[in-house]
Design a protein around this motif. Structure first.
Motif, PDB file in Angstrom:
ATOM      1  N   VAL A 161       0.810  -1.219   0.000  1.00 45.46           N
ATOM      2  CA  VAL A 161       0.000   0.000   0.000  1.00 45.46           C
ATOM      3  C   VAL A 161       0.842   1.267   0.000  1.00 45.46           C
ATOM      4  N   ALA A 162       2.136   1.144   0.222  1.00 46.56           N
ATOM      5  CA  ALA A 162       3.013   2.319   0.229  1.00 46.56           C
ATOM      6  C   ALA A 162       3.061   2.954  -1.158  1.00 46.56           C
ATOM      7  N   GLY A 163       2.928   4.270  -1.185  1.00 46.82           N
ATOM      8  CA  GLY A 163       2.992   4.994  -2.450  1.00 46.82           C
ATOM      9  C   GLY A 163       1.699   4.972  -3.242  1.00 46.82           C
ATOM     10  N   VAL A 468       5.825   8.745   6.792  1.00 42.77           N
ATOM     11  CA  VAL A 468       4.374   8.880   6.880  1.00 42.77           C
ATOM     12  C   VAL A 468       3.991  10.206   6.237  1.00 42.77           C
ATOM     13  N   GLY A 469       3.189  10.137   5.161  1.00 38.72           N
ATOM     14  CA  GLY A 469       2.853  11.336   4.414  1.00 38.72           C
ATOM     15  C   GLY A 469       1.809  12.193   5.085  1.00 38.72           C
ATOM     16  N   VAL A 494      -3.698   7.297   6.688  1.00 40.49           N
ATOM     17  CA  VAL A 494      -2.398   7.922   6.423  1.00 40.49           C
ATOM     18  C   VAL A 494      -1.943   7.533   5.015  1.00 40.49           C
ATOM     19  N   ALA A 495      -0.829   8.102   4.616  1.00 44.95           N
ATOM     20  CA  ALA A 495      -0.170   7.686   3.370  1.00 44.95           C
ATOM     21  C   ALA A 495       1.276   7.361   3.702  1.00 44.95           C
ATOM     22  N   LEU A 496       1.826   6.325   3.091  1.00 45.24           N
ATOM     23  CA  LEU A 496       3.212   5.920   3.332  1.00 45.24           C
ATOM     24  C   LEU A 496       4.038   6.059   2.062  1.00 45.24           C
ATOM     25  N   HIS A 497       5.301   6.436   2.234  1.00 46.37           N
ATOM     26  CA  HIS A 497       6.243   6.536   1.120  1.00 46.37           C
ATOM     27  C   HIS A 497       7.551   5.884   1.536  1.00 46.37           C
TER      28      HIS A 497
END
Length: 518
Positions: A161-163, A468-469, A494-497
């Motif tokens: 799920v990252a990106g 964590v974006g 959240v969003a992950l990168h």
């Protein structure tokens, strides 16, 4: 004629009720009641109607009113007076003096029986003495390897799920916590991270959801009324409870049989280096005349698993959200991780955790603002006089409001509502009970250090690989709801990168996936 008799009976009951409550009514002249009016028969219970978010807003509002009134305010739950406590001085005194839990939470015993959290004092005292030694620092350090291994699985699962924009990180952290709790408490692998539909996890979620529904609605506390008014939830709860009990009983029976055959007995200082001893094994091996039987073991193991998994998951998830909202704080945490781990991908060890001082401060500041357990209840079993001189009378209930205590400007300053981790580094606490996300006093959570170590390990593993974006976060205070543990209304979006180093590593080793360390 019948209506006249009914009217007379109602009047007589009202007179009798007021007479028996006369001391509580007198107390309200010293401890003001909430602004919302109390209604006949039900008191203030009606204000808890609505959604889980509405119920949490009631606790928040009560806490603010208590702060404005010197740290105490009262409200009626039916015919019982509850005192809301938002002052750490009063809270510390009461948590050391009033050890009995209030009958308002007796319905939790339907699942947990006399597990230590809800047990009456005569049962709680000897159990606490038996369980406490298993939480020694030496034993807790032996669990870090398991926390680290499970957090690596979490990091790997998050790669998908990252990106890809905003998503809920809750299920990943909750599954990590459940796997860690079951391995360290029971010595078994439930593989919640790799099997999201794991029946035990599903049953656990069902019981928590339904208990949250009942918690603030007194008319649902009685099992018969609950079954009558909400038969579908009652059946779900009964089925989930039965599964969890059978699951636990089989594990305990199997472990008892294995240890009996192997005749394993360890001294308190003797721990096998090659194996991890679970809390269950340690309690069985403790021996002595006070040895817990199978039922008592089930009760304590349920408490350990449920408390260890949900509390740790909520604390870590809230911290992830706060890091997303505060990228400057996240960068400081990452730089600290670089100082400790460099560019290596080695697992987190017990020796690493004390060095992560800023991460510890961030976690504590998050727990201050968003304690997973926002309120607890106790019972006044005899008259007790507070340090302020106010005497609380026998029969009152206590609602210790951690949410309000942690935001009381008298002890935290005018910036009490702001997220500032440095406050846990720059200055000592103004009062030892001003910060108590795991309660305080003799009945404080025995797994406090366990939870902190689990959360720090998970966050360290996560933040070394991902940033964590800011996407998906909102300005201001997080919207929260009362769900046994306090949860985020938007389910921790959240969003992950991938961090630059891991992004490059992933690109280079993409053709050789087995070599990628996460």
């Amino acid at each position: 004629m019948l209506w006249k008799i009914a009217l007379i009976l109602i009047i007589l009951w009202a007179i009798y009720s007021r007479w028996t409550r006369r001391r509580m009514i007198a107390l309200t002249s010293k401890v003001l009641t909430m602004k919302s009016p109390a209604l006949p028969f039900i008191g203030h219970s009606y204000i808890f109607l609505g959604t889980d978010e509405d119920r949490m807003n009631v606790f928040k509002r009560a806490g603010k009113e208590a702060i404005k009134n010197g740290g105490l305010i009262s409200h009626w739950r039916g015919s019982q007076l509850f005192i809301v406590v938002a002052d750490p001085v009063a809270a510390e005194f009461l948590l050391k003096t009033c050890l009995e839990k209030d009958a308002a939470i007796d319905f939790f015993k339907a699942l947990l029986g006399n597990g230590s959290i809800f047990a009456p004092v005569p049962i709680w005292r000897p159990r606490r003495k038996m369980v406490a030694p298993t939480f020694s620092q030496k034993n807790l350090n032996s669990f870090i390897q398991e926390f680290s291994a499970q957090s690596q699985i979490m990091v790997k699962q998050l790669k998908s799920v990252a990106g890809n924009g905003v998503f809920s990180i809750w299920k990943y952290i909750a599954a990590y916590s459940m796997d860690s709790a079951c391995k360290t408490s029971l010595g078994i692998d439930v593989d919640a991270q790799l099997q999201p539909e794991q029946p035990f996890l599903h049953s656990f979620d069902n019981c928590c959801r339904i208990d949250a529904l009942r918690a603030c609605q007194p008319w649902l506390h009685n099992d018969k009324m609950f079954k009558l008014l909400n038969p579908e939830s009652y059946e779900q709860y009964t089925s989930s409870k039965k599964y969890m009990w059978n699951f636990m009983d089989k594990i305990i029976s199997s472990k008892l049989e294995v240890l009996k055959k192997e005749n394993i007995v360890y001294t308190s200082d003797e721990v096998p280096k090659a194996s991890l001893r679970s809390f269950l094994e340690m309690l069985i091996e403790s021996g002595g005349e006070g040895k817990l039987n199978a039922l008592e073991l089930r009760e304590e193991m349920l408490v350990l698993v449920l408390a260890a998994s949900d509390t740790s998951a909520a604390g870590a998830a809230y911290t992830t959200l706060m890091l997303a909202k505060h990228p400057d704080v996240q960068e400081k945490v990452y730089q600290e991780l670089r100082e400790v781990f460099g560019d290596s991908d080695r697992p987190v060890t017990a020796e690493d955790l004390p060095r992560l001082k800023y991460l510890d401060a961030v976690l504590r500041e998050t727990l201050r603002l968003y304690p997973p357990v926002p309120v607890i209840v106790r019972h006044v079993h005899k008259d007790v006089t507070l340090p302020s001189g106010v005497t609380l009378v026998e029969g009152c209930g206590l609602l210790i409001n951690f949410w309000a205590i942690h935001r009381n400007p008298k002890y935290w300053g005018e910036d009490a509502e702001q997220f500032r981790p440095e406050r846990f580094i720059d200055t000592p606490l103004t009062h030892p009970a001003a910060f108590m996300p795991f309660s305080h006093g003799p009945r404080a959570c025995i797994g406090y250090q366990y939870a902190m170590m689990s959360m720090k390990t998970a966050l360290a593993s996560l933040l070394r690989v991902y940033r964590v974006g800011e996407e998906g976060t909102t300005e201001g205070e997080l919207r929260v709801k009362f769900d046994v543990m306090m949860k985020h209304v938007d389910n921790f979006q959240v969003a992950l990168h991938l961090r630059t180093y891991y992004l490059v590593l992933f690109t280079i080793l993409a053709p050789y996936k087995s070599l990628i360390p996460f």
